[in-house]
Write a protein that holds these residues in place. Structure first.
Motif, PDB file in Angstrom:
ATOM      1  N   PRO A  24       0.792  -1.234   0.000  1.00 46.83           N
ATOM      2  CA  PRO A  24       0.000   0.000   0.000  1.00 46.83           C
ATOM      3  C   PRO A  24       0.826   1.287   0.000  1.00 46.83           C
ATOM      4  N   THR A  25       1.942   1.303   0.689  1.00 43.36           N
ATOM      5  CA  THR A  25       2.781   2.506   0.696  1.00 43.36           C
ATOM      6  C   THR A  25       3.376   2.751  -0.679  1.00 43.36           C
ATOM      7  N   ARG A  26       3.864   1.694  -1.318  1.00 42.99           N
ATOM      8  CA  ARG A  26       4.425   1.854  -2.659  1.00 42.99           C
ATOM      9  C   ARG A  26       3.342   2.262  -3.656  1.00 42.99           C
ATOM     10  N   LEU A  27       2.138   1.723  -3.494  1.00 45.19           N
ATOM     11  CA  LEU A  27       1.029   2.140  -4.356  1.00 45.19           C
ATOM     12  C   LEU A  27       0.733   3.624  -4.165  1.00 45.19           C
ATOM     13  N   ALA A  28       0.771   4.095  -2.931  1.00 42.83           N
ATOM     14  CA  ALA A  28       0.531   5.511  -2.666  1.00 42.83           C
ATOM     15  C   ALA A  28       1.588   6.387  -3.338  1.00 42.83           C
ATOM     16  N   VAL A  29       2.831   5.935  -3.304  1.00 39.67           N
ATOM     17  CA  VAL A  29       3.916   6.662  -3.964  1.00 39.67           C
ATOM     18  C   VAL A  29       3.667   6.705  -5.470  1.00 39.67           C
ATOM     19  N   VAL A  30       3.348   5.568  -6.057  1.00 42.29           N
ATOM     20  CA  VAL A  30       3.101   5.499  -7.498  1.00 42.29           C
ATOM     21  C   VAL A  30       1.932   6.396  -7.878  1.00 42.29           C
ATOM     22  N   ARG A  31       0.899   6.388  -7.073  1.00 43.78           N
ATOM     23  CA  ARG A  31      -0.274   7.225  -7.354  1.00 43.78           C
ATOM     24  C   ARG A  31       0.086   8.712  -7.325  1.00 43.78           C
ATOM     25  N   ALA A  35      -0.138  11.192 -10.532  1.00 51.50           N
ATOM     26  CA  ALA A  35      -0.992  12.381 -10.512  1.00 51.50           C
ATOM     27  C   ALA A  35      -0.208  13.670 -10.746  1.00 51.50           C
ATOM     28  N   ASP A  36       0.989  13.769 -10.179  1.00 55.87           N
ATOM     29  CA  ASP A  36       1.720  15.034 -10.172  1.00 55.87           C
ATOM     30  C   ASP A  36       2.942  15.072 -11.073  1.00 55.87           C
ATOM     31  N   GLY A  37       3.330  13.943 -11.628  1.00 58.96           N
ATOM     32  CA  GLY A  37       4.560  13.897 -12.403  1.00 58.96           C
ATOM     33  C   GLY A  37       5.756  13.722 -11.487  1.00 58.96           C
ATOM     34  N   GLU A  38       6.920  13.965 -12.019  1.00 58.80           N
ATOM     35  CA  GLU A  38       8.158  13.782 -11.257  1.00 58.80           C
ATOM     36  C   GLU A  38       8.073  14.521  -9.926  1.00 58.80           C
ATOM     37  N   ARG A  39       8.494  13.827  -8.856  1.00 51.65           N
ATOM     38  CA  ARG A  39       8.414  14.408  -7.508  1.00 51.65           C
ATOM     39  C   ARG A  39       9.769  14.325  -6.831  1.00 51.65           C
ATOM     40  N   LEU A  40      10.028  15.299  -6.004  1.00 49.16           N
ATOM     41  CA  LEU A  40      11.184  15.264  -5.124  1.00 49.16           C
ATOM     42  C   LEU A  40      10.922  14.171  -4.091  1.00 49.16           C
ATOM     43  N   CYS A  41      11.858  13.277  -3.878  1.00 45.19           N
ATOM     44  CA  CYS A  41      11.638  12.158  -2.959  1.00 45.19           C
ATOM     45  C   CYS A  41      11.161  12.625  -1.588  1.00 45.19           C
ATOM     46  N   GLY A  42      11.728  13.698  -1.089  1.00 46.63           N
ATOM     47  CA  GLY A  42      11.352  14.203   0.219  1.00 46.63           C
ATOM     48  C   GLY A  42       9.977  14.846   0.268  1.00 46.63           C
ATOM     49  N   ALA A  43       9.366  15.079  -0.889  1.00 45.64           N
ATOM     50  CA  ALA A  43       8.047  15.715  -0.946  1.00 45.64           C
ATOM     51  C   ALA A  43       6.908  14.703  -1.064  1.00 45.64           C
ATOM     52  N   LEU A  44       7.237  13.426  -1.086  1.00 47.01           N
ATOM     53  CA  LEU A  44       6.198  12.402  -1.165  1.00 47.01           C
ATOM     54  C   LEU A  44       5.459  12.335   0.163  1.00 47.01           C
ATOM     55  N   MET A  45       4.146  12.297   0.095  1.00 44.95           N
ATOM     56  CA  MET A  45       3.307  12.315   1.285  1.00 44.95           C
ATOM     57  C   MET A  45       2.907  10.885   1.671  1.00 44.95           C
ATOM     58  N   VAL A  46       3.722  10.268   2.505  1.00 47.18           N
ATOM     59  CA  VAL A  46       3.428   8.928   3.025  1.00 47.18           C
ATOM     60  C   VAL A  46       3.737   8.924   4.511  1.00 47.18           C
ATOM     61  N   ASP A  47       3.015   8.103   5.240  1.00 44.58           N
ATOM     62  CA  ASP A  47       3.141   8.085   6.692  1.00 44.58           C
ATOM     63  C   ASP A  47       4.107   6.985   7.134  1.00 44.58           C
ATOM     64  N   VAL A  48       5.364   7.128   6.707  1.00 43.89           N
ATOM     65  CA  VAL A  48       6.416   6.184   7.106  1.00 43.89           C
ATOM     66  C   VAL A  48       7.688   6.980   7.390  1.00 43.89           C
ATOM     67  N   ALA A  49       8.605   6.369   8.108  1.00 46.89           N
ATOM     68  CA  ALA A  49       9.889   7.002   8.399  1.00 46.89           C
ATOM     69  C   ALA A  49      10.671   7.206   7.103  1.00 46.89           C
ATOM     70  N   LYS A  50      11.554   8.172   7.121  1.00 49.25           N
ATOM     71  CA  LYS A  50      12.372   8.484   5.948  1.00 49.25           C
ATOM     72  C   LYS A  50      13.152   7.257   5.454  1.00 49.25           C
ATOM     73  N   THR A 102     -10.863  -0.496  -3.903  1.00 46.95           N
ATOM     74  CA  THR A 102     -10.822  -1.210  -2.625  1.00 46.95           C
ATOM     75  C   THR A 102     -10.374  -0.326  -1.469  1.00 46.95           C
ATOM     76  N   GLY A 103     -10.004   0.902  -1.775  1.00 43.53           N
ATOM     77  CA  GLY A 103      -9.561   1.814  -0.723  1.00 43.53           C
ATOM     78  C   GLY A 103      -8.146   1.562  -0.259  1.00 43.53           C
ATOM     79  N   ALA A 104      -7.349   0.840  -1.028  1.00 40.27           N
ATOM     80  CA  ALA A 104      -5.987   0.494  -0.614  1.00 40.27           C
ATOM     81  C   ALA A 104      -5.075   1.708  -0.564  1.00 40.27           C
ATOM     82  N   LEU A 105      -5.453   2.811  -1.182  1.00 38.99           N
ATOM     83  CA  LEU A 105      -4.580   3.978  -1.214  1.00 38.99           C
ATOM     84  C   LEU A 105      -4.996   5.051  -0.232  1.00 38.99           C
ATOM     85  N   ARG A 106      -5.940   4.778   0.602  1.00 41.46           N
ATOM     86  CA  ARG A 106      -6.421   5.800   1.538  1.00 41.46           C
ATOM     87  C   ARG A 106      -5.822   5.632   2.894  1.00 41.46           C
TER      88      ARG A 106
END
Length: 106
Positions: A24-31, A35-50, A102-106
């Protein structure tokens, strides 16, 4: 700086792609990247440690799903959408739609 541990398109394997997309975390990153195109790694919004995010990004990169580009001390991540669509037409779309449903990305 060259891309990091990134397989050539011919070396991308379906099993590795499916494994990488099964989390699910990797799916959130891919999503987010989808949606936004290329992203700065530090700007990804996921609830995990760096450090955990770094491991997830490594799995995505080594599976051939993402490309990481270094710019100074920053890392930018993008989808290898063209490569994936050529090798596995529609796979990424189907996985992301199913995860949405299925709500896997929420």
């Amino acid at each position: 700086m060259p891309n990091l541990d990134e397989p050539e398109p011919a070396d991308i394997e379906l099993g590795a792609v499916l494994h990488a997309l099964s989390d699910p975390t990797r799916l959130a990153v891919v999503r987010q990247i989808e949606a936004d195109g290329e992203r700065l790694c530090g700007a990804l919004m996921v609830d995990v440690a760096k450090s955990t995010l770094s491991q997830h990004l490594r799995v995505l990169r080594e599976a051939g799903i993402t490309r990481t580009r270094a710019c100074g001390n920053q890392r930018w991540v993008s989808l290898r959408r063209d490569d994936l669509d050529q090798l596995f037409p529609g796979l990424l779309d189907v996985v992301l739609r199913a995860a949405d449903r299925t709500g896997a990305l929420r």
